[in-house]
Motif scaffolding. Structure first.
Motif, PDB file in Angstrom:
ATOM      1  N   ASP A  83       0.820  -1.202   0.000  1.00 23.45           N
ATOM      2  CA  ASP A  83       0.000   0.000   0.000  1.00 23.45           C
ATOM      3  C   ASP A  83       0.863   1.266   0.000  1.00 23.45           C
ATOM      4  N   ASN A 117      -0.749  -5.362  -2.363  1.00 19.41           N
ATOM      5  CA  ASN A 117      -1.786  -4.439  -2.820  1.00 19.41           C
ATOM      6  C   ASN A 117      -1.461  -2.984  -2.502  1.00 19.41           C
ATOM      7  N   ASP A 130      -9.642  -7.233  -3.085  1.00 15.85           N
ATOM      8  CA  ASP A 130      -9.410  -5.881  -2.598  1.00 15.85           C
ATOM      9  C   ASP A 130     -10.239  -4.890  -3.427  1.00 15.85           C
ATOM     10  N   HIS A 181      -7.362  -6.441   0.830  1.00 16.48           N
ATOM     11  CA  HIS A 181      -6.289  -5.450   0.753  1.00 16.48           C
ATOM     12  C   HIS A 181      -5.086  -5.771   1.633  1.00 16.48           C
TER      13      HIS A 181
END
Length: 306
Positions: A121, A150, A255, A283
């Motif tokens: 992220d 992700n 996600d 996610h």
């Protein structure tokens, strides 16, 4: 190359196999960055592996993967400035570039000649900035490989939650300070897949990390990284496209923010894309399905050494 791991192979991990949040904090150390205290964790032996966490959480995200990785790697993780157990100064200009300065200075201070990066992220954007610096020849150490979880690698296909959009808006300061635990939990649950949703204790721990040291007061400042992704899109996407290091993307396909659409774009823009998709995982694949993430990462690194 793309591999898909079906839901039948996903193994839930019990909490007794993980570090509690209290134990995670007690095992950490702090160092100073620009006069601010930064929380860090280090363990294991082997080649240095830097773990970069996401928004709005912290290095504890990696706790379920930590004991698996520590058996073969020297693990290095921090709570970046404004996150987790690190300082959260007000009236500070938070940016991905500044977080990259923090990570770069920390690695340099440890005297490491080379590292591997494993990022999720928000941390993926930090990894992209470090890759760009590597390509410019401005890093004092080498990046040997990059593995991404992700994240909003491509702003044109990133789909933030409504609350993230509001936090980024001019009303963000009011929303940030007024965020309730119930609102946080409802929105946070949406990021997870159906198979391994967070338990109530997990949600309490994530909330504690977010609110620690008045963290609610700066969420609207931290989330401006979404605008940075747009502004630096060519630099950071170019860093992925021009990378000479081996790269792998491990993606939780369920996600809603940066899942399937990100994988499609990755395959369109990256030469010889190496992608592992995890069905029914959202996610936070390293928290939801640590065994599958570990297996995918282990195979990635084994392939580099063969």
């Amino acid at each position: 190359m793309e591999q898909v791991i079906p839901g039948s192979q996903i193994r839930a991990e019990s909490r007794q196999d993980t570090y509690t949040l209290e134990a995670w904090q007690q095992a950490g150390k702090w160092f100073s960055y620009d006069g601010h205290a930064i929380f860090s964790r280090m363990a294991g032996k082997g080649s240095p592996l830097v773990l970069l966490h996401g928004f709005p959480t912290a290095s504890w995200d990696w706790s379920r993967l930590w004991p698996m990785l520590a058996s073969g790697h020297q693990l290095l993780a921090v709570d970046m400035l404004g996150f987790g157990f690190s300082d959260k100064p007000r009236n500070y200009v938070y940016s991905i570039e500044d977080q990259a300065d923090l990570i770069q200075g920390w690695i340099e201070g440890l005297g490491l000649d080379s590292v591997h990066l494993f990022a999720h992220d928000y941390g993926s954007s930090v990894a992209q900035e470090l890759l760009a610096r590597d390509q410019e020849g401005s890093l004092p150490f080498a990046i040997n490989s990059v593995c991404l979880l992700n994240g909003g690698l491509f702003p044109e296909v990133h789909s933030p939650l409504f609350i993230q959009k509001v936090l980024k808006s001019p009303l963000g300061g009011l929303i940030s300070r007024g965020l309730t635990r119930g609102s946080f939990e409802r929105n946070f649950r949406r990021l997870f897949g159906d198979r391994n949703p967070p338990a109530q204790q997990d949600l309490e721990d994530f909330w504690h990390l977010l609110t620690y040291n008045n963290g609610r007061g700066i969420l609207h400042e931290l989330i401006q990284f979404m605008e940075e992704r747009r502004c630096h899109r060519n630099r950071w996407v170019g860093a992925l496209q021009n990378a000479q290091q081996p790269m792998r993307l491990i993606s939780g396909a369920a996600d809603p923010v940066s899942g399937a659409a990100t994988v499609r774009r990755y395959r369109e823009l990256i030469r010889n894309p190496d992608v592992i998709s995890l069905r029914n995982i959202g996610h936070y694949p390293h928290f939801e399905s640590p065994w599958d993430v570990f297996s995918a990462y282990r195979d990635f690194r084994t392939g580099l050494e063969s």
